[in-house]
Scaffold this active site. Structure first.
Site, PDB file in Angstrom:
ATOM      1  N   HIS A  29       0.679  -1.262   0.051  1.00  0.00           N
ATOM      2  CA  HIS A  29      -0.104   0.053   0.025  1.00  0.00           C
ATOM      3  C   HIS A  29       0.856   1.351   0.095  1.00  0.00           C
ATOM      4  CE1 HIS A  29      -4.274  -1.491   0.397  1.00  0.00           C
ATOM      5  NE2 HIS A  29      -3.601  -2.442   0.881  1.00  0.00           N
ATOM      6  N   ARG A  38      -6.465  11.905   5.594  1.00  0.00           N
ATOM      7  CA  ARG A  38      -5.715  12.109   6.606  1.00  0.00           C
ATOM      8  C   ARG A  38      -4.816  13.065   6.410  1.00  0.00           C
ATOM      9  NH1 ARG A  38      -5.730   8.014  10.723  1.00  0.00           N
ATOM     10  NH2 ARG A  38      -3.855   9.229  11.551  1.00  0.00           N
TER      11      ARG A  38
HETATM   12  C1  LIG Z   1     -12.294   7.257   1.499  1.00  0.00           C
HETATM   13  C2  LIG Z   1     -11.512   7.408   2.706  1.00  0.00           C
HETATM   14  C3  LIG Z   1     -10.340   7.821   3.084  1.00  0.00           C
HETATM   15  C4  LIG Z   1      -9.366   7.633   1.972  1.00  0.00           C
HETATM   16  O1  LIG Z   1      -9.373   8.743   1.406  1.00  0.00           O
HETATM   17  P1  LIG Z   1      -7.970   9.438   0.395  1.00  0.00           P
HETATM   18  O2  LIG Z   1      -8.443  10.691  -0.231  1.00  0.00           O
HETATM   19  O3  LIG Z   1      -8.033   8.545  -0.426  1.00  0.00           O
HETATM   20  O4  LIG Z   1      -6.625   9.360   1.376  1.00  0.00           O
HETATM   21  C5  LIG Z   1      -9.850   8.067   4.594  1.00  0.00           C
HETATM   22  N1  LIG Z   1     -10.962   7.974   5.396  1.00  0.00           N
HETATM   23  C6  LIG Z   1     -12.158   7.901   5.164  1.00  0.00           C
HETATM   24  C7  LIG Z   1     -13.135   8.093   6.363  1.00  0.00           C
HETATM   25  C8  LIG Z   1     -12.622   7.478   3.918  1.00  0.00           C
HETATM   26  O5  LIG Z   1     -14.019   7.570   3.717  1.00  0.00           O
END
Ligand SMILES: *Cc1c(COP(=O)(O)O)cnc(C)c1O
Length: 827
Positions: A370, A562
């Site tokens: 990942h 994040r």
């Molecule tokens: C989809 C999602 C993520 C991933 O978001 P990215 O923009 O790909 O880092 C992280 N947290 C939550 C709560 C999500 O729904």
């Protein structure tokens, strides 16, 4: 006991799927099981009663699915993950069972509003971000495609912390998500497993004179499973997510303690139960704490023992066909103790020799990587392994010895290569490289977007890739369109079905049929009406939680994920300051009104990420209180980003910010949720952004910034001051920040931020992309003025989003890695 065999067992009435059955069952649970009062029952009681009602309706499909799986001699896959970021379950259950309308009506009969009841459910936040949410989307897709896949994870007592913002700063509050009970789980005490820690390994000879190893003098912990049903979409399939809880081995250990110290001995139970107490809140970085290694081994051992117990119950100790029937998908290296643990179980507990055990292990394990970020690569001290998991370390060293022998045979004399490939990293302190263990022990290694997989093979795993080119493959991530489109955006769901029929609900590629409607003025109007309603709902939420009033009908520009330097919230923040600077310069007529939304959690120990949160909040505070910005610019930081919040945000966002430093974001999945719901993307050539841009067409995507190769080339002679000198706008932004404009009463607090972006070793090269980002944001702003064109592109984005369904991703995992037969079920 008196028995009358001629008398048939009492019969159960079939469960109705209509509103009045749901209503009477809910009343039954509310009044009789929960003992609530008719008139004063709380929302939580009604929620629990309805959840029990729905769970009953899952159990039949659950049993049928288990029977089908057991009866067939088919293959099964197991998704091992330290994280499952499920969010709420009730809405998803209603959607997948087709009970939305019935539940709505049932609650009207109870004088309740379904929407209010749904809000009672706390998110199951058993994950940090993308990796954990991916696991949850994958389970939904496996069930919806009828694939026999079981998820294995940990039932953390405390999930992802709740984020509060006080004085602009993140404050972490514990997330006791189980405090009102969790009606979706079922405890399975009959499937408890015993997990070893500490002790030593011992060689003994059996009655036939054969030598064996065993793990003795261990301190054991029990793993108690709790099952959560995972229903497919309208197909009768209900798979299982099995979460393990750590429990002390009870009174047996008391003898080890001083006989006079009974209370202390009972208190020591805690130690064992700490294992499943709390989720580690680090995203994309490791902290190397011993308790975390315990969690990892606990999950791997309990899950493998569970699978093997089922095998032995049917096949006895004959493991000949085990490989044909099993595949374990490792979600990152977190569960990669599974490699040596499967070896141990097969050899020590079931008598296989090394060669047979290795054949099974290395042909059933598959590993998903990942991240390329070095700080996220797990390495554990050999010393810690030796103490905590002595038998496992022996096996790891043997795996490594045999592997290095094979490498030496293939590349004689290349000691540097051996050193690079070794599972053990030499140095002051020897370390176990978990990624190497996972690669050596797996038949498949995949990245999560095309660029990510390419970089894996060119950088992180370059030597492994040369050695085993066929092991490596790409599986671009996806998100479940049930939760992220159908459930999150019911208005759009209805509009889509009106326009192109219902087929898109089981084949998201059919969204392509929407493309012609982008040219239809009437359809565009209906499209923007749906989006406007979603935006009003989000504005109300933002106002409720932050006090910030969004500008009506203005561009909603969101960066929610994040908080991490590589994701570059700072670049966005600096651009917001630039917009503010233009307003202050009097360029008010050229400014497109915008609502800029930020949300996201920082790891509690990540100083810079927490300071970025403070920075954004201070900027928001200054801008929102300056009368000059009225009707032009609003900035808000929405606290406690989580799945249920994203469901509302993604349906209401016009502009999706995907602005990570190229080469650093493995895939991203937030980008896909936004696209599906009709947002346009401003982004770098990173992760799945590249594939999003390819799918929608370059002219419908706001691309800016350096590409991954350019980032690499620039690194050596990077000089951020050049960008400040050559962009007058950036210079003004930096001057504003350095003058203390956003921290008048908190002198110096943003010095670390200034230092980070002006430092020659800024790994994220924030300033390098500022000018290009600023110019692209001007194009965004101009396009917003042409609402016809904007809505056209919005529709085209949704129309092109089909391939970002996790159904496509899972179909590829199945076709290329798992090879499972779909279950034939009737809905
Ligand atoms: C989809 C999602 C993520 C991933 O978001 P990215 O923009 O790909 O880092 C992280 N947290 C939550 C709560 C999500 O729904």
């Amino acid at each position: 006991m008196p028995q009358c065999p001629s008398q048939p067992a009492c019969s159960l009435p079939p469960l109705g799927m209509d509103a009045s059955s749901l209503c009477s069952d809910t009343r039954h649970y509310l009044l009789r099981t929960l003992g609530a009062e008719e008139t004063t029952s709380s929302g939580n009681s009604v929620y629990t009663a309805l959840a029990m009602t729905l769970r009953d309706r899952l159990v039949e499909g659950w049993k049928n699915t288990q029977k089908k799986v057991a009866a067939g001699d088919g293959k099964r896959a197991f998704y091992l993950s330290l994280e499952f970021l499920l969010g709420r379950t009730m809405g998803n259950t209603l959607l997948n069972l087709g009970l939305e309308d019935a539940a709505h009506e049932a609650l009207i009969q109870e004088h309740r509003d379904l929407a209010d009841i749904l809000e009672v459910e706390p998110d199951a936040g058993l994950g940090n971000g993308g990796l954990g949410r991916l696991a949850a989307c994958f389970l939904d897709s496996c069930a919806s495609l009828g694939l026999p896949v079981t998820g294995y994870g940990i039932r953390y007592e405390y999930g992802m912390f709740r984020q509060e913002i006080r004085g602009g700063e993140q404050v972490e509050e514990p997330d006791h998500w189980l405090k009102n009970g969790y009606p979706w789980e079922m405890k399975r005490p009959e499937r408890i497993r015993r997990i070893h820690f500490f002790g030593r390994s011992d060689i003994y000879t059996d009655a036939q004179g054969k030598m064996h190893c065993r793990w003795i003098d261990s301190h054991d912990v029990l793993a108690v499973p709790y099952d959560i049903p995972i229903p497919g979409h309208r197909n009768g399939v209900v798979n299982t997510l099995r979460l393990w809880r750590a429990v002390a081995t009870d009174i047996f250990d008391l003898g080890e303690f001083n006989a006079g110290a009974y209370p202390e001995a009972v208190a020591a139970k805690n130690n064992a139960e700490h294992i499943s107490m709390v989720l580690y809140p680090n995203d994309s970085s490791e902290n190397g704490k011993e308790l975390r290694l315990r969690q990892q081994y606990f999950l791997a051992s309990a899950s493998l023992q569970d699978v093997i117990a089922d095998w032995v119950a049917v096949h006895g100790e004959n493991f000949r066909d085990f490989t044909k029937r099993h595949c374990f998908q490792l979600n990152d290296t977190h569960p990669s103790c599974a490699v040596p643990e499967l070896m141990r179980l097969l050899m020590d507990d079931h008598g296989l020799n090394w060669e047979d055990a290795w054949d099974i292990t290395s042909r059933t394990m598959a590993y998903t990587n990942h991240t390329l970020l070095p700080e996220a690569l797990e390495r554990w001290p050999v010393r810690l392994f030796r103490q905590l998991l002595p038998r496992l370390l022996e096996i790891i060293l043997e795996i490594n010895g045999r592997f290095l022998q094979e490498v030496a045979r293939r590349a004689p004399g290349d000691t540097a290569l051996l050193r690079r490939l070794s599972i053990i990293e030499e140095g002051d302190e020897q370390m176990v490289r978990m990624a190497h263990l996972a690669v050596v022990g797996s038949f498949s290694v995949n990245g999560v977007a095309a660029l990510h997989t390419e970089l894996l093979c060119k950088e992180l795993f370059v030597d492994f890739c040369r050695l085993y080119p066929k092991k490596f493959n790409n599986k671009t991530n996806g998100v479940t369109p049930r939760r992220w489109l159908q459930w999150a955006n019911p208005g759009l769901r209805e509009l889509l079905t009106e326009q192109i029929g219902p087929d898109w609900k089981h084949d998201l590629e059919r969204l392509r049929d929407l493309a012609p409607a982008a040219e239809d003025a009437d359809f565009r109007t209906r499209w923007s009406k749906v989006r406007r309603i979603n935006k009003e709902r989000l504005a109300a939420l933002v106002h409720q939680h932050t006090g910030v009033t969004f500008i009506p009908d203005a561009l909603v520009d969101a960066q929610v994920k994040r908080i991490h330097e590589y994701k570059r919230q700072l670049l966005n923040a600096l651009h917001v300051i630039h917009l503010y600077d233009r307003i202050k310069r009097g360029e008010t007529t050229e400014i497109t009104p915008r609502n800029v939304l930020f949300a996201g959690k920082a790891a509690p120990g990540y100083f810079m990420a927490k300071r970025i949160i403070k920075f954004i909040n201070n900027i928001a505070n200054v801008i929102n209180h300056d009368p000059d910005t009225e009707g032009l610019l609003r900035v808000s930081f929405l606290p406690d980003y989580r799945v249920s919040l994203m469901e509302q945000i993604c349906a209401a966002t016009d502009l999706s910010e995907q602005i990570s430093t190229a080469g650093k974001e493995a895939s991203g999945t937030g980008n896909m949720k936004f696209m599906m719901n009709g947002a346009l993307t401003i982004g770098t050539l990173d992760g799945a952004n590249i594939e999003i841009r390819d799918a929608v067409g370059a002219e419908h995507f706001f691309l800016f910034g350096l590409n991954a190769q350019e980032v690499g080339q620039l690194r050596e002679h990077y000089d951020p001051h050049i960008y400040i000198q050559t962009d007058r706008d950036l210079q003004r932004v930096m001057e504003l920040v350095q003058s203390g404009y956003f921290n008048a009463f908190e002198p110096g607090i943003f010095d670390p931020i200034v230092h980070a972006v002006t430092h020659a070793h800024d790994p994220w090269m924030v300033l390098a992309d500022f000018t290009s980002y600023k110019l692209k944001q001007r194009e965004v702003a101009e396009l917003w003025h042409d609402q016809t064109e904007w809505q056209r592109l919005s529709i085209l984005n949704t129309a092109a989003s089909g391939r970002f369904s996790s159904d496509r991703a899972i179909a590829q995992y199945n076709a290329e890695i798992w090879h499972l037969q779909p279950l034939a079920m009737t809905p």
